[in-house]
Design a protein around this motif. Structure first.
Motif, short mmCIF file in Angstrom:
data_model
loop_
_atom_site.label_atom_id
_atom_site.label_comp_id
_atom_site.label_asym_id
_atom_site.label_seq_id
_atom_site.Cartn_x
_atom_site.Cartn_y
_atom_site.Cartn_z
N GLY A 1 26.98 -35.40 -17.05
CA GLY A 1 27.51 -36.71 -17.39
C GLY A 1 27.61 -37.58 -16.16
O GLY A 1 26.77 -37.52 -15.29
N GLY A 2 28.65 -38.36 -16.05
CA GLY A 2 28.75 -39.27 -14.91
C GLY A 2 29.37 -38.63 -13.68
O GLY A 2 29.24 -39.16 -12.59
N PRO B 1 32.84 -40.52 0.40
CA PRO B 1 31.38 -40.43 0.44
C PRO B 1 30.73 -41.80 0.18
O PRO B 1 31.31 -42.64 -0.52
N PHE C 1 36.50 -42.68 -11.45
CA PHE C 1 36.57 -41.22 -11.26
C PHE C 1 37.63 -40.89 -10.22
O PHE C 1 37.81 -41.62 -9.25
N PHE D 1 33.13 -45.13 -3.38
CA PHE D 1 34.36 -44.41 -3.13
C PHE D 1 35.34 -45.23 -2.29
O PHE D 1 34.92 -45.99 -1.39
N GLY D 2 36.62 -45.00 -2.53
CA GLY D 2 37.64 -45.48 -1.63
C GLY D 2 37.79 -44.53 -0.46
O GLY D 2 37.13 -43.48 -0.40
N TYR E 1 24.55 -38.37 -0.78
CA TYR E 1 25.68 -39.12 -0.28
C TYR E 1 25.98 -38.66 1.15
O TYR E 1 25.70 -37.53 1.53
N TYR F 1 38.62 -37.60 -7.63
CA TYR F 1 38.17 -36.35 -7.04
C TYR F 1 39.25 -35.84 -6.08
O TYR F 1 40.00 -36.62 -5.51
N PHE G 1 26.92 -43.60 -0.89
CA PHE G 1 25.57 -43.42 -1.42
C PHE G 1 24.53 -43.72 -0.36
O PHE G 1 24.64 -44.71 0.37
N GLN H 1 18.57 -42.31 -3.90
CA GLN H 1 18.41 -41.58 -5.14
C GLN H 1 16.95 -41.62 -5.57
O GLN H 1 16.28 -42.64 -5.36
N ALA I 1 25.40 -42.91 -16.34
CA ALA I 1 25.66 -41.64 -15.67
C ALA I 1 24.98 -41.54 -14.31
O ALA I 1 25.43 -40.81 -13.44
N ALA I 2 23.89 -42.25 -14.10
CA ALA I 2 23.16 -42.12 -12.84
C ALA I 2 23.48 -43.23 -11.86
O ALA I 2 22.83 -43.33 -10.82
N ASN I 3 24.47 -44.05 -12.20
CA ASN I 3 24.76 -45.18 -11.31
C ASN I 3 25.49 -44.77 -10.05
O ASN I 3 26.22 -43.77 -10.01
N ILE I 4 25.32 -45.57 -9.01
CA ILE I 4 25.97 -45.32 -7.73
C ILE I 4 27.48 -45.35 -7.91
O ILE I 4 28.02 -46.25 -8.55
N GLN I 5 28.15 -44.36 -7.33
CA GLN I 5 29.60 -44.37 -7.31
C GLN I 5 30.06 -44.86 -5.94
O GLN I 5 29.59 -44.39 -4.91
N LEU J 1 40.39 -38.75 -3.79
CA LEU J 1 39.41 -39.84 -3.71
C LEU J 1 39.21 -40.47 -5.08
O LEU J 1 39.19 -39.78 -6.10
N PHE K 1 35.59 -32.83 -8.79
CA PHE K 1 35.92 -33.74 -9.88
C PHE K 1 37.24 -33.40 -10.52
O PHE K 1 37.54 -32.23 -10.79
N GLN L 1 22.59 -36.46 -10.68
CA GLN L 1 23.27 -37.45 -11.50
C GLN L 1 22.47 -37.70 -12.75
O GLN L 1 21.24 -37.61 -12.75
N GLY L 2 23.17 -38.00 -13.82
CA GLY L 2 22.54 -38.49 -15.03
C GLY L 2 22.22 -37.44 -16.05
O GLY L 2 21.87 -37.77 -17.18
#
Lengths: 111, 114
Positions: free
Chosen positions: A96-97, A44, B33, B105-106, A36, B35, A46, A49, B99-103, B91, B45, A91-92
């Motif tokens: 967890g998430g 942040p 989420f 952010f604001g 990120y 942070y 992305f 990956q 779990a591996a998906n792009i987050q 944030l 987190f 990640q993953g």
């Protein structure tokens, strides 16, 4: 939880290629490596990956050796606008998430 | 909206006041989420929602911190009896389930407790 280690800061000049290496000796089998980017006063964002070998998108490339104990983010021909903090994280996997950020690498691009 | 929206962008509170921070995630994103980012540090987190269910609140620093997402969309982070050490950027991020998906952010809410 697994941790990553990366340089605290790096300097570069416009037009150069920048490589930021991240060490992660205890990466888990189901961890993806994610990078990120964060600009001041923003959240942040992305970048890229990967799981193994090489991944390339319109912004960067990510190189991951076979043992997956490190990874290298490559930014081609940086510009002043690439000045930011870059975070390497997992990640993953077992976390967890949620994302576990370190201090990141503060990249300064000079004219 | 096109991205994650947080409000207010800046909040100044006197020590002891209660504050509420709002997050509007990307429409359709199941995961949300929160942070906390101290000056010069990476984000840490706080808590995680899947729809309206708060699945992980292990990062909340004390029982003065409370988060909710009652309808599985907008979320509010509430801090009671604010202390100076609560000063930070808060944030919010949202993502598709996985779990591996792009987050995404604001821009965050900068809280200053005087």
């Amino acid at each position: 939880l697994a941790k990553t280690t990366q340089p605290i800061s790096m300097d570069s000049y416009e037009g150069q290629e920048v490589n930021i290496t991240c060490s992660h000796n205890n990466i888990a089998t189901n961890d993806y490596i994610t990078w990120y980017q964060q600009f001041p006063s923003q959240g942040p964002r992305f970048i890229i990956q990967g799981y193994k070998t090489k991944v390339t998108n319109e912004v960067a490339s990510l190189f991951i050796p076979a043992d997956r104990k490190s990874s290298t983010l490559s930014l081609p021909r940086v510009s002043l606008s690439d000045t930011a903090v870059y975070y390497c994280l997992f990640q993953g996997g077992n976390q967890g998430g949620k994302l576990i950020f370190g201090q990141g690498t503060e990249l300064s691009v000079k004219p | 909206g096109a991205g994650v929206s947080q409000s207010p962008r800046y909040k100044v509170a006197k020590r002891g006041q209660d504050v509420a921070l709002r997050c509007d995630p990307i429409s359709g994103h199941v995961s949300l989420f929160w942070y906390q980012q101290a000056l010069g540090q990476g984000p840490e987190f706080l808590t995680y929602f899947q729809n309206e269910a708060q699945l992980d609140k292990s990062g909340l620093p004390s029982d003065r911190f409370f988060a909710e997402r009652p309808e599985g969309s907008v979320s509010t982070l509430k801090i009671q009896r604010t202390q100076q050490e609560d000063s930070a950027v808060y944030l919010c991020a949202s993502s598709q389930q996985g779990a591996a998906n792009i987050q995404y952010f604001g821009a965050g809410t900068r809280l200053s407790v005087l």
